[in-house]
Design a protein around this motif. Structure first.
Motif, PDB file in Angstrom:
ATOM      1  N   SER A 160      13.656  -2.394  -2.335  1.00 26.54           N
ATOM      2  CA  SER A 160      12.433  -1.624  -2.457  1.00 26.54           C
ATOM      3  C   SER A 160      12.320  -0.391  -1.298  1.00 26.54           C
ATOM      4  N   GLU A 207       5.907   2.019   0.367  1.00 26.59           N
ATOM      5  CA  GLU A 207       6.309   0.797  -0.397  1.00 26.59           C
ATOM      6  C   GLU A 207       7.024   0.939  -1.975  1.00 26.59           C
ATOM      7  N   ASN A 241       7.778  -6.645  -1.393  1.00 24.46           N
ATOM      8  CA  ASN A 241       8.325  -5.060  -1.148  1.00 24.46           C
ATOM      9  C   ASN A 241       8.108  -4.766   0.761  1.00 24.46           C
ATOM     10  N   GLU A 250       6.211  -0.387   5.682  1.00 23.85           N
ATOM     11  CA  GLU A 250       6.894   1.286   5.755  1.00 23.85           C
ATOM     12  C   GLU A 250       7.248   1.508   6.703  1.00 23.85           C
TER      13      GLU A 250
END
Length: 156
Positions: free
Chosen positions: A38, A71, A79, A82
């Motif tokens: 991701s 994200e 996910n 950050e």
């Protein structure tokens, strides 16, 4: 279709604009970054930032701290976080050179540019840097303004 997608990836150039203003860059290295799925998708969309990030050594490995990667919207509950620490990939020889340079006082490692290379991998250009004094920053501003003024005069 895939060639077109790779062509779009080349446009990803996320710069740390404060780095060249706050630091005098003495040497540059290009490192790979260990990412999850991701994260690379967010970077390819240009949703990342290098401001306030820095590099440090842990057990002979170079790590990047505080790099922002948004994200990924389409990711599931898996996910990524950050601003997690990310490992940088360099050769042992390069790591040894960087470790030696950082031992001197006032020298640090700053991320300069995040980009996607020809093969589609995310790469990070890091710099061995020494902090600028206030008068150095003033000189940089004056130099930049002089270049702008000269370009303006040459245009007319």
């Amino acid at each position: 279709m895939s060639n077109k997608k790779l062509h779009l990836d080349h446009k990803v150039h996320i710069k740390n604009k404060r780095a060249t203003f706050d630091y005098e860059i003495m040497d540059r290295y290009t490192a790979g970054i260990v990412l999850v799925g991701s994260e690379i998708k967010s970077i390819r969309q240009g949703k990342a930032g290098l401001s306030d990030s820095y590099c440090f050594f842990v057990n002979g490995e170079l790590w990047l701290k505080n790099m922002y990667v948004a994200e990924y919207f389409y990711a599931t509950y898996n996910n990524h976080i950050e601003r997690r620490d990310r490992k940088l990939l360099l050769s042992k020889k390069e790591l040894a050179k960087i470790a030696d340079a950082v031992k001197s006082p006032g020298v640090t490692i700053v991320p300069l540019l995040l980009f996607i290379n020809d093969r589609g991998y995310a790469k990070l250009t890091i710099g061995i840097a020494r902090g600028k004094k206030l008068y150095d920053k003033r000189a940089s501003i004056k130099e930049r303004e002089d270049k702008r003024a000269l370009a303006r005069v040459m245009k007319h």
